[in-house]
Scaffold this motif. Structure first.
Motif, short mmCIF file in Angstrom:
data_model
loop_
_atom_site.label_atom_id
_atom_site.label_comp_id
_atom_site.label_asym_id
_atom_site.label_seq_id
_atom_site.Cartn_x
_atom_site.Cartn_y
_atom_site.Cartn_z
N ALA A 94 0.85 -1.24 0.02
CA ALA A 94 -0.01 0.07 0.03
C ALA A 94 0.82 1.17 0.04
CB ALA A 94 -0.85 -0.13 1.20
N ALA A 95 1.97 1.04 0.60
CA ALA A 95 2.68 2.30 0.91
C ALA A 95 3.56 2.37 -0.51
CB ALA A 95 3.66 2.31 1.97
N ASP A 96 3.97 1.64 -1.06
CA ASP A 96 4.51 1.45 -2.59
C ASP A 96 3.75 2.23 -3.40
OD1 ASP A 96 6.86 0.35 -1.43
OD2 ASP A 96 6.45 -1.64 -2.38
N GLY A 97 2.42 1.90 -3.48
CA GLY A 97 1.41 2.15 -4.26
C GLY A 97 1.27 3.84 -4.03
N ILE A 98 1.29 4.17 -2.96
CA ILE A 98 1.13 5.77 -2.77
C ILE A 98 2.51 6.55 -3.30
CG2 ILE A 98 1.11 7.48 -1.04
CD1 ILE A 98 -0.24 5.67 1.06
N ASN A 99 3.77 5.65 -3.17
CA ASN A 99 4.93 6.46 -3.75
C ASN A 99 4.53 6.15 -5.10
OD1 ASN A 99 6.24 7.05 -1.16
ND2 ASN A 99 6.56 4.82 -1.11
N ASP A 100 3.95 5.63 -5.95
CA ASP A 100 3.79 5.48 -7.31
C ASP A 100 2.64 6.39 -7.67
OD1 ASP A 100 5.63 3.31 -7.68
OD2 ASP A 100 4.04 1.91 -7.58
N LEU A 101 1.70 6.81 -6.73
CA LEU A 101 0.85 7.88 -7.05
C LEU A 101 1.43 9.18 -7.10
CD1 LEU A 101 -2.11 8.58 -7.34
CD2 LEU A 101 -2.52 8.67 -5.11
N ILE A 102 2.49 9.33 -6.23
CA ILE A 102 3.19 10.73 -6.13
C ILE A 102 3.75 10.89 -7.61
CG2 ILE A 102 5.13 11.82 -5.15
CD1 ILE A 102 4.67 10.26 -2.55
N LYS A 103 4.21 10.09 -8.23
CA LYS A 103 4.95 10.15 -9.15
C LYS A 103 3.94 10.47 -10.81
CE LYS A 103 8.31 6.62 -7.81
NZ LYS A 103 9.05 5.30 -8.34
N LEU A 104 2.93 10.44 -10.45
CA LEU A 104 1.97 10.68 -11.36
C LEU A 104 1.60 12.17 -11.49
CD1 LEU A 104 -0.70 7.94 -11.08
CD2 LEU A 104 1.11 7.84 -12.68
N GLU A 105 1.24 12.54 -12.92
CA GLU A 105 0.95 13.85 -13.03
C GLU A 105 -0.35 14.28 -12.11
OE1 GLU A 105 -0.29 16.73 -16.88
OE2 GLU A 105 0.02 14.90 -17.05
N ASP A 106 -0.40 15.47 -11.93
CA ASP A 106 -1.42 15.98 -10.93
C ASP A 106 -2.61 16.15 -11.74
OD1 ASP A 106 -3.45 17.37 -9.57
OD2 ASP A 106 -1.99 18.42 -8.39
N PRO A 107 -3.95 15.33 -11.50
CA PRO A 107 -5.16 15.41 -12.76
C PRO A 107 -5.61 16.77 -12.53
CG PRO A 107 -5.62 14.30 -10.65
CD PRO A 107 -4.14 14.59 -10.49
N ALA A 108 -5.50 17.53 -11.60
CA ALA A 108 -6.20 18.88 -11.56
C ALA A 108 -5.37 20.06 -11.91
CB ALA A 108 -6.62 19.36 -9.84
N GLY A 109 -5.99 21.23 -12.54
CA GLY A 109 -5.31 22.00 -13.24
C GLY A 109 -4.72 22.05 -14.49
N LYS A 110 -5.05 20.83 -15.19
CA LYS A 110 -4.49 20.79 -16.34
C LYS A 110 -5.30 21.28 -17.49
CE LYS A 110 -2.84 16.64 -19.14
NZ LYS A 110 -2.92 15.13 -19.29
N THR A 111 -4.94 22.11 -18.42
CA THR A 111 -5.40 22.74 -19.51
C THR A 111 -5.67 21.86 -20.78
OG1 THR A 111 -4.44 24.90 -18.92
CG2 THR A 111 -5.21 24.66 -21.19
N LEU A 112 -6.72 21.40 -20.92
CA LEU A 112 -7.34 20.54 -22.00
C LEU A 112 -7.33 21.04 -23.22
CD1 LEU A 112 -9.71 18.37 -20.05
CD2 LEU A 112 -7.28 17.68 -20.31
N LEU A 113 -8.16 22.57 -23.20
CA LEU A 113 -8.41 23.31 -24.62
C LEU A 113 -8.02 24.52 -24.27
CD1 LEU A 113 -9.51 22.81 -27.36
CD2 LEU A 113 -11.78 23.13 -26.37
N ALA A 114 -7.62 25.25 -25.16
CA ALA A 114 -7.62 26.88 -25.28
C ALA A 114 -8.20 27.30 -26.59
CB ALA A 114 -5.94 27.43 -24.75
N THR A 115 -9.02 28.42 -26.43
CA THR A 115 -9.67 28.85 -27.58
C THR A 115 -9.73 30.32 -27.68
OG1 THR A 115 -11.21 27.14 -27.94
CG2 THR A 115 -11.75 28.97 -29.16
N GLU A 116 -9.19 31.15 -28.66
CA GLU A 116 -9.47 32.64 -28.65
C GLU A 116 -10.44 33.12 -29.46
OE1 GLU A 116 -6.58 36.37 -30.07
OE2 GLU A 116 -6.10 34.47 -30.67
N LEU A 117 -11.44 33.62 -28.58
CA LEU A 117 -12.70 33.69 -28.87
C LEU A 117 -12.77 35.24 -29.73
CD1 LEU A 117 -14.86 32.82 -25.86
CD2 LEU A 117 -14.42 31.43 -27.86
N ASP A 118 -11.86 36.15 -29.13
CA ASP A 118 -11.70 37.36 -29.79
C ASP A 118 -10.30 37.93 -29.23
OD1 ASP A 118 -12.34 39.67 -30.90
OD2 ASP A 118 -14.11 40.17 -29.99
N ASP A 119 -10.10 39.11 -29.73
CA ASP A 119 -8.76 39.94 -29.33
C ASP A 119 -8.77 39.99 -27.66
OD1 ASP A 119 -7.93 40.05 -31.96
OD2 ASP A 119 -8.53 41.98 -32.40
N GLY A 120 -7.85 39.32 -27.30
CA GLY A 120 -7.80 39.65 -25.74
C GLY A 120 -8.69 38.65 -24.83
#
Length: 243
Positions: free
Chosen positions: A78-104
């Protein structure tokens, strides 16, 4: 306000603060949880032995007793599993898409925590560790309801996880443990505080949860599992695998 409602409210309040915690701080808390599990393994094993002793007296079937067992090797895994989890990318705050709707004017699609997740799971102690730490990594508060057979083990695991996370600066009430069936029924009514329920169990159980709550439910249906047996395979071994 009922006890369960107050508990859910605290988890909800803490989940808002947890959602703003950065990756480094969450990983630090996870590392402390992993080391705390090892440091306090004697307490965990003692609690688990009590659960096993009671369950044997109640004639729990052997396969379920094996799943309930949580000894030194399982704690290390279980402890090893947590240490593996630490190595994974943070799923929160990841930009999936960006679209320019207008200038600025730009529109971003960014991943964010769900909020509070209520998880109902079997009497498998490792499940509590996995669920709680994945929720922490993803910035979600969690209400944990494990099987009653693992009551003592779940208590000590929840205590260790909460204490280690709090000492690392996480919000105090981001995780809470529920213990009775009535707690589950109360939880199903907490749509003001709980954002998602994940029930693990039979189809009938999942359907019951879905039918008795206005909260979103991540359910499941029967899967179809296939096993291919080569003509040169050990047939006795194949029979053991599929049965």
């Amino acid at each position: 306000m009922s006890t369960i409602e107050e508990l859910a409210r605290r988890v909800k309040d803490s989940s808002i603060r947890l959602a703003a915690v950065g990756t480094e701080a969450k990983n630090k808390a996870l590392a402390r949880i992993a080391s705390s599990l090892i440091e306090r393994k004697k307490e965990i094993i003692q609690a688990n032995e009590e659960d096993l002793r009671r369950s044997k007296q109640e004639n729990l079937p052997m396969p379920l007793l094996e799943r309930l067992s949580f000894g030194a090797e399982a704690i290390a895994d279980a402890a090893d599993g947590i240490n593996d989890l630490i190595k994974l990318e943070d799923p929160a705050g990841k930009t999936l898409l960006a679209t320019e709707l207008d200038d600025g004017l730009e529109l971003y699609k960014v991943t964010c925590p769900i909020g509070v997740i209520g998880v109902i799971f079997e009497s498998i102690p490792d499940a509590l560790v996995q669920i709680a730490t994945v929720c922490l990594k993803s910035g979600n508060g969690v209400l944990l309801k494990g099987g009653s057979e693992a009551m003592e083990t779940n208590r000590i695991l929840a205590e260790i996880i909460r204490e280690a996370a709090t000492k690392s600066g996480m919000p105090e009430h981001w995780a809470a443990l529920l213990e009775t069936r009535s707690d589950v029924n109360d939880m199903l009514k907490m749509d003001d505080y709980i954002d998602l329920i994940i029930p693990r169990g039979s189809n009938d159980f999942v359907r019951y949860i879905m039918d008795h709550s206005r909260i979103a439910v991540l359910g499941h249906a029967d899967g179809i599992c296939h096993c291919y047996v080569d003509e040169n395979a050990d047939l006795d071994m194949a029979v053991d695998i599929v049965t």
